[in-house]
Design an enzyme around this catalytic site. Sequence first.
Site, PDB file in Angstrom:
ATOM      1  N   GLY A 116      39.163   2.481  96.669  1.00  0.00           N
ATOM      2  CA  GLY A 116      40.429   1.814  96.914  1.00  0.00           C
ATOM      3  C   GLY A 116      40.234   0.708  97.938  1.00  0.00           C
ATOM      4  O   GLY A 116      39.253   0.688  98.682  1.00  0.00           O
ATOM      5  N   CYS A 117      41.175  -0.236  97.964  1.00  0.00           N
ATOM      6  CA  CYS A 117      41.050  -1.371  98.881  1.00  0.00           C
ATOM      7  C   CYS A 117      41.188  -0.935 100.344  1.00  0.00           C
ATOM      8  O   CYS A 117      40.370  -1.290 101.193  1.00  0.00           O
ATOM      9  CB  CYS A 117      42.063  -2.446  98.534  1.00  0.00           C
ATOM     10  SG  CYS A 117      43.765  -1.876  98.315  1.00  0.00           S
TER      11      CYS A 117
END
Length: 308
Positions: A116-117
């Site tokens: 995920g970012c």
Amino acid sequence: MAAKIFIDGEHGTTGLQIRTRMESRRDVEMLSIPHEERRNAAMREDMLNSADIAILCLPDDASREAVAMLSGNNKVRVIDTSTAFRTDPEWAYGFAEMDKAQAERIRSARNVANPGCYPTGAISLIRPLRAAGILPDSYPVTVNAVSGYTGGGKAMIAQMEDTGRYDHIDAPHFLYGLNLKHKHVPEMTTHGLLARAPIFSPSVGRFAQGMLVQVPFYLEDLTGNQTPETIHATLAEFYAGQDIVQVVPLEQSAALPRVNAEELAGQDIMKLYVFGSATHVNLVAQLDNLGKGASGAAVQNMDLMLSA
């Protein structure tokens, strides 16, 4: 022969960004379902099973469904961008710089879980300190972050940009995940090598792409006599030789009046900063939420897998 790549969910935000990155490449053959056939399950299954690498840009349940469609097919390798497999020990976690051996794990893996970012930023700051024995695994870690609104996909993009929608969001900046149970917390905990889940407070700003992730620490609660200089040296040594993750020199950080969340929009690199004093440090990761935080990372992982 060019490797066959299929993006399952290519019409979503992440998929479109990956597709854009692949447009000028001649070393891969892109398999694609016409937009009007995107709900054709038989065509989708055929494409999945015809690919050398399938990149899944889908919600969690749909990703699990796609993986099930590949059951018994050991020739297709998978990069999944959902949260479905990010803490699964049988999947390689697709953050190549988080460990000296991680790039090789990705290169040889059949299945890779794209990070995920937010976790990419958080883990980039936390894991080197854990690996060096500086950060106790029970430290009450807090992670504060702001992302561009494209991180919410097409639905949030419409909410932010379409003023005529009934659910239009007109706030310049807002917090969410207020129950402190954001879906990214498990991967931050697992791959940050933490015994206690961090307190994660995410937010969204009125800008399309970009991200800042902040992880502050009390120096007196870390192991050893730590200073901003020693923390910076630990990060610099950990990422030495990397070109995607860049540790900004202390003197450059000290001269900055501000750090802009949009600075790296459209780029696939990540910058790490150390700010602080004799008593505290604030570690900051700056990246594009759709670059190193999503689509750029997926292409990086694909390239590693193709180099096997």
